[in-house]
Write a protein that holds these residues in place. Structure first.
Motif, PDB file in Angstrom:
ATOM      1  N   GLN A  93      39.850  45.357  41.669  1.00 45.49           N
ATOM      2  CA  GLN A  93      39.184  45.516  40.394  1.00 45.49           C
ATOM      3  C   GLN A  93      39.995  46.453  39.505  1.00 45.49           C
ATOM      4  N   GLU A 101      33.124  53.072  36.698  1.00 38.12           N
ATOM      5  CA  GLU A 101      31.962  52.352  36.168  1.00 38.12           C
ATOM      6  C   GLU A 101      30.677  52.693  36.903  1.00 38.12           C
ATOM      7  N   SER A 172      29.870  38.334  27.951  1.00 33.80           N
ATOM      8  CA  SER A 172      31.196  38.455  28.572  1.00 33.80           C
ATOM      9  C   SER A 172      31.584  39.910  28.813  1.00 33.80           C
ATOM     10  N   THR A 175      28.385  43.272  33.163  1.00 27.54           N
ATOM     11  CA  THR A 175      28.620  43.044  34.588  1.00 27.54           C
ATOM     12  C   THR A 175      27.394  43.474  35.376  1.00 27.54           C
ATOM     13  N   ILE A 177      26.229  45.070  38.445  1.00 33.92           N
ATOM     14  CA  ILE A 177      26.878  45.888  39.463  1.00 33.92           C
ATOM     15  C   ILE A 177      25.973  46.137  40.670  1.00 33.92           C
TER      16      ILE A 177
END
Length: 375
Positions: A93, A101, A172, A175, A177
């Motif tokens: 990643q 993040e 887009s 995410t 997580i």
């Protein structure tokens, strides 16, 4: 003496020759093991002793130091042996900040791309997700049972759509997580209002955590995603700051000025400057007003000025020096505020006020109260 030396050399050569033979055998065996591993589809790892470590045969494989660091950390947290844990999945990643993040509340995260790994660890009953940097020296545990692989597509889509509307960001840029199965205690998914009647029944569903560009939101859903609620209390909505470019910093304060606010934007697109002087005067002017028609002068007591100065020191306003908290992507018609004290400048916008670090929110509140109290 020569006879003894000759015997020693002969024996030593024999040892070396034997070692070379054994090394060759071990190398062949190791090579066969690596070939077997390369053909296998399993991504399982367990913590091994230094004698058992295998060399990586391709750059996309998880480095052993990273695997070991994750396994040791989780074993310590759970109070179990590393032999009870396995890495069941991993992928490379590039994290968008220095917090990988996974920021803590009110934590400042450096705005930089950090190459690393997302790693799933299992004990056979439960899964854990880790974010690490490339060498494993920096790692963060997301949460138990956080793998989103089993999250139904219907739930995933509706949560991402809700988050996109809330954050005013395209899907887009979002995410998922964390995704954890839950059994909620009522029909409101444990997020009912005071005046809301919630059916007393056990509801199967999901807790889903969505990461955006600057924010993290926590959602409760039912099993199919037909009911979705935002958990505002547990959503980590702290914005990630960026450094204000030197070219955009306002001029330093004059000697008699304690604090300054510059506001700009909004529907009118006007810019106003409000300054607090040591003698208690609050002067507000509109920048670009040639006639000075909107100039106003009000006062607060010197005691209030001193109290505000002490508050700035206690709140450590200097830790926000030259930081900007940007508006969400796609936002429009918001007002940008630039606050400057003797210790530095910070910039934020009105639509993100509730998502600022608590200390900074408190400073904004104290300043606004001071302005309102002026006569």
């Amino acid at each position: 003496m020569k006879s003894m030396l000759k015997n020693y050399l002969n024996k030593n050569q024999a040892r070396i020759f034997t070692a070379l033979i054994l090394t060759g055998i071990l190398s062949v065996a190791s090579g066969l093991t690596l070939i077997k591993d390369a053909k296998g589809a399993s991504a399982n790892f367990s913590l091994e002793t230094s004698n058992e470590l295998k060399e990586n045969i391709k750059s996309s494989r998880l480095p052993r130091p990273v695997a070991n660091a994750v396994l040791r950390d989780l074993a310590r947290r759970q109070g179990i042996s590393t032999r009870q844990l396995q890495i069941t999945d991993y992928n490379q990643q590039t994290w968008r900040d220095g917090c990988l993040e996974l920021p803590q509340p009110d934590e400042f995260c450096t705005q930089a791309l950090v190459p690393g790994w997302r790693i799933v660890v299992s004990n056979g009953k439960q899964n854990w997700v880790y974010h690490t940097n490339s060498n494993g020296r920096s790692l963060r545990l997301a949460s138990p049972d956080t793998s989103s692989d089993k999250l139904p597509v219907s739930v995933r889509n509706v949560v991402l759509q809700a988050a996109a509307r809330r954050l005013q960001q395209p899907i887009s840029k979002l995410t998922i997580i964390q995704a954890q199965q839950q059994t909620w205690r009522d029909g409101c998914l444990e997020l009912g209002n005071l005046n809301e009647l919630c059916a007393q029944a056990l509801i199967s569903g999901w807790q889903v955590v969505v990461r955006g560009v600057n924010q993290t939101l926590v959602y409760h859903t039912n099993e199919t995603g037909s009911v979705v609620k935002l958990n505002e209390k547990t959503s980590e909505s702290t914005l990630s700051p960026v450094q204000i470019p030197a070219s955009e910093l306002p001029p330093p304060l004059d000697r008699d000025i304690v604090f300054r606010q510059i506001s700009s934007g909004g529907f009118a697109g006007r810019t106003y400057e409000t300054v607090l002087l040591k003698d208690g005067r609050l002067i507000r002017v509109r920048i670009g007003d040639a006639n000075d028609s909107e100039r106003s002068v009000r006062r607060v007591s010197r005691q209030q000025v001193q109290q505000f100065q002490r508050y700035l020191e206690r709140s450590k306003f200097r830790k926000f020096q030259n930081l900007s908290y940007p508006a969400p992507s796609g936002a429009a018609d918001y007002i940008t505020f630039t606050l400057t004290s003797l210790e530095g400048t910070v910039r934020y916008n009105d639509i993100s006020l509730n998502n600022l670090p608590k200390d900074l929110q408190a400073v904004v509140k104290a300043w606004n109260q001071l302005v309102v109290s002026a006569q």
